[in-house]
Write a protein that holds these residues in place. Structure first.
Motif, PDB file in Angstrom:
ATOM      1  N   GLY A   1       0.817  -1.212   0.000  1.00 45.88           N
ATOM      2  CA  GLY A   1       0.000   0.000   0.000  1.00 45.88           C
ATOM      3  C   GLY A   1       0.847   1.257   0.000  1.00 45.88           C
ATOM      4  O   GLY A   1       0.574   2.204  -0.740  1.00 45.88           O
ATOM      5  N   TRP A   2       1.895   1.277   0.833  1.00 48.04           N
ATOM      6  CA  TRP A   2       2.770   2.447   0.895  1.00 48.04           C
ATOM      7  C   TRP A   2       3.525   2.628  -0.413  1.00 48.04           C
ATOM      8  O   TRP A   2       3.644   3.744  -0.921  1.00 48.04           O
ATOM      9  N   GLU A   3       4.009   1.544  -0.981  1.00 50.03           N
ATOM     10  CA  GLU A   3       4.756   1.628  -2.247  1.00 50.03           C
ATOM     11  C   GLU A   3       3.873   2.199  -3.354  1.00 50.03           C
ATOM     12  O   GLU A   3       4.285   3.097  -4.088  1.00 50.03           O
ATOM     13  N   ALA A   4       2.645   1.696  -3.467  1.00 52.31           N
ATOM     14  CA  ALA A   4       1.732   2.191  -4.498  1.00 52.31           C
ATOM     15  C   ALA A   4       1.369   3.655  -4.267  1.00 52.31           C
ATOM     16  O   ALA A   4       1.371   4.462  -5.201  1.00 52.31           O
ATOM     17  N   TYR A   5       1.061   4.000  -3.014  1.00 59.09           N
ATOM     18  CA  TYR A   5       0.686   5.380  -2.705  1.00 59.09           C
ATOM     19  C   TYR A   5       1.841   6.351  -2.979  1.00 59.09           C
ATOM     20  O   TYR A   5       1.672   7.356  -3.646  1.00 59.09           O
ATOM     21  N   SER A   6       3.016   6.027  -2.459  1.00 59.19           N
ATOM     22  CA  SER A   6       4.142   6.962  -2.613  1.00 59.19           C
ATOM     23  C   SER A   6       4.572   7.069  -4.075  1.00 59.19           C
ATOM     24  O   SER A   6       4.929   8.149  -4.538  1.00 59.19           O
ATOM     25  N   ALA A   7       4.512   5.973  -4.837  1.00 60.82           N
ATOM     26  CA  ALA A   7       4.853   6.037  -6.262  1.00 60.82           C
ATOM     27  C   ALA A   7       3.886   6.949  -6.999  1.00 60.82           C
ATOM     28  O   ALA A   7       4.288   7.744  -7.850  1.00 60.82           O
ATOM     29  N   ALA A   8       2.598   6.860  -6.664  1.00 59.31           N
ATOM     30  CA  ALA A   8       1.595   7.703  -7.316  1.00 59.31           C
ATOM     31  C   ALA A   8       1.763   9.176  -6.950  1.00 59.31           C
ATOM     32  O   ALA A   8       1.448  10.060  -7.752  1.00 59.31           O
ATOM     33  N   GLN A   9       2.263   9.462  -5.757  1.00 56.11           N
ATOM     34  CA  GLN A   9       2.381  10.847  -5.292  1.00 56.11           C
ATOM     35  C   GLN A   9       3.703  11.509  -5.661  1.00 56.11           C
ATOM     36  O   GLN A   9       3.788  12.734  -5.702  1.00 56.11           O
ATOM     37  N   GLU A  10       4.746  10.729  -5.895  1.00 55.03           N
ATOM     38  CA  GLU A  10       6.076  11.307  -6.116  1.00 55.03           C
ATOM     39  C   GLU A  10       6.111  12.319  -7.250  1.00 55.03           C
ATOM     40  O   GLU A  10       6.675  13.393  -7.106  1.00 55.03           O
ATOM     41  N   GLU A  11       5.509  11.989  -8.376  1.00 59.62           N
ATOM     42  CA  GLU A  11       5.555  12.893  -9.521  1.00 59.62           C
ATOM     43  C   GLU A  11       4.809  14.196  -9.241  1.00 59.62           C
ATOM     44  O   GLU A  11       5.247  15.267  -9.626  1.00 59.62           O
ATOM     45  N   ALA A  12       3.694  14.109  -8.542  1.00 59.94           N
ATOM     46  CA  ALA A  12       2.891  15.297  -8.258  1.00 59.94           C
ATOM     47  C   ALA A  12       3.433  16.115  -7.085  1.00 59.94           C
ATOM     48  O   ALA A  12       3.044  17.273  -6.912  1.00 59.94           O
ATOM     49  N   PHE A  13       4.333  15.541  -6.292  1.00 60.19           N
ATOM     50  CA  PHE A  13       4.806  16.189  -5.066  1.00 60.19           C
ATOM     51  C   PHE A  13       5.389  17.573  -5.318  1.00 60.19           C
ATOM     52  O   PHE A  13       5.113  18.513  -4.581  1.00 60.19           O
ATOM     53  N   ALA A  14       6.169  17.743  -6.358  1.00 59.33           N
ATOM     54  CA  ALA A  14       6.808  19.035  -6.643  1.00 59.33           C
ATOM     55  C   ALA A  14       5.785  20.151  -6.828  1.00 59.33           C
ATOM     56  O   ALA A  14       6.015  21.284  -6.406  1.00 59.33           O
ATOM     57  N   GLY A  15       4.657  19.865  -7.411  1.00 58.91           N
ATOM     58  CA  GLY A  15       3.656  20.894  -7.648  1.00 58.91           C
ATOM     59  C   GLY A  15       2.670  21.092  -6.517  1.00 58.91           C
ATOM     60  O   GLY A  15       1.839  21.995  -6.569  1.00 58.91           O
ATOM     61  N   MET A  16       2.748  20.272  -5.476  1.00 58.47           N
ATOM     62  CA  MET A  16       1.776  20.372  -4.387  1.00 58.47           C
ATOM     63  C   MET A  16       1.901  21.647  -3.580  1.00 58.47           C
ATOM     64  O   MET A  16       0.926  22.110  -3.003  1.00 58.47           O
ATOM     65  N   ASN A  17       3.086  22.243  -3.500  1.00 60.27           N
ATOM     66  CA  ASN A  17       3.253  23.485  -2.744  1.00 60.27           C
ATOM     67  C   ASN A  17       2.257  24.533  -3.200  1.00 60.27           C
ATOM     68  O   ASN A  17       1.681  25.257  -2.395  1.00 60.27           O
ATOM     69  N   GLU A  18       2.065  24.653  -4.502  1.00 59.77           N
ATOM     70  CA  GLU A  18       1.167  25.674  -5.027  1.00 59.77           C
ATOM     71  C   GLU A  18      -0.277  25.404  -4.676  1.00 59.77           C
ATOM     72  O   GLU A  18      -1.079  26.319  -4.560  1.00 59.77           O
ATOM     73  N   ILE A  19      -0.635  24.133  -4.511  1.00 54.59           N
ATOM     74  CA  ILE A  19      -2.005  23.777  -4.178  1.00 54.59           C
ATOM     75  C   ILE A  19      -2.252  23.871  -2.676  1.00 54.59           C
ATOM     76  O   ILE A  19      -3.241  24.437  -2.221  1.00 54.59           O
ATOM     77  N   VAL A  20      -1.325  23.335  -1.898  1.00 54.28           N
ATOM     78  CA  VAL A  20      -1.496  23.296  -0.448  1.00 54.28           C
ATOM     79  C   VAL A  20      -1.262  24.660   0.175  1.00 54.28           C
ATOM     80  O   VAL A  20      -1.928  25.037   1.124  1.00 54.28           O
ATOM     81  N   PHE A  21      -0.301  25.402  -0.365  1.00 51.60           N
ATOM     82  CA  PHE A  21       0.040  26.730   0.165  1.00 51.60           C
ATOM     83  C   PHE A  21      -0.034  27.768  -0.938  1.00 51.60           C
ATOM     84  O   PHE A  21       0.989  28.249  -1.429  1.00 51.60           O
ATOM     85  N   PRO A  22      -1.240  28.142  -1.366  1.00 51.45           N
ATOM     86  CA  PRO A  22      -1.360  29.099  -2.470  1.00 51.45           C
ATOM     87  C   PRO A  22      -0.722  30.439  -2.107  1.00 51.45           C
ATOM     88  O   PRO A  22      -0.763  30.865  -0.955  1.00 51.45           O
ATOM     89  N   GLN A  23      -0.146  31.063  -3.097  1.00 45.65           N
ATOM     90  CA  GLN A  23       0.509  32.362  -2.886  1.00 45.65           C
ATOM     91  C   GLN A  23      -0.497  33.472  -2.802  1.00 45.65           C
ATOM     92  O   GLN A  23      -1.459  33.559  -3.379  1.00 45.65           O
TER      93      GLN A  23
END
Length: 141
Positions: free
Chosen positions: A119-141
């Motif tokens: 479960g962790w392997e599948a979840y983290s693999a799916a999130q890794e590519e999107a992780f770089a762009g999450m700052n803009e979504i989670v912490f909008p400027q």
């Protein structure tokens, strides 16, 4: 604050040894519950109480609020680590998360999560590519 990734094993009684770095914050008691991504969340008792109070703020006239409150409370259980830092994960929670012998324990800032390795392997693999762009979504400027 809980940080890092660890790989303890479940013993024959369904217990895991909490990572040493997590024990101090959890010695006074903790709450285990179902997490949305088919994992288990472990909260220090005070953090769980705050989360529960937030859940109670929603109007119980809304179906989604009632559903969340029920799922959170029905799957939750209180534990206190023993002197070796072990906690028991009840069978329904182990089944929910698909836990067998090997588990992955991650720090998630204000909580700890327990995942099956798959479960962790599948979840983290799916999130890794999107992780770089999450700052803009989670912490909008």
């Amino acid at each position: 604050m809980f940080l890092g990734t660890y790989t303890p094993k479940l013993d024959e009684k369904g217990r895991i040894i909490l990572p040493a770095r997590f024990r101090e914050e959890l010695t006074a008691g903790l709450v285990l519950a179902r997490n949305q991504e088919r994992s288990i969340v472990i909260w220090p008792r005070a953090v769980f109480e705050a989360e529960a109070l937030r859940a109670l703020e929603g109007p119980s006239t809304l179906q989604k609020v009632r559903d969340y409150q029920r799922m959170l409370a029905a799957g939750a259980t209180e534990e206190t680590p023993d002197k070796q830092g072990r906690i028991t994960i009840p069978p329904p929670l182990r089944q929910w998360a698909g836990l067998e012998r090997d588990v992955v324990v991650i720090g998630a800032l204000n909580r700890v999560e327990v995942w099956s390795p798959e479960g962790w392997e599948a979840y983290s693999a799916a999130q890794e590519e999107a992780f770089a762009g999450m700052n803009e979504i989670v912490f909008p400027q």
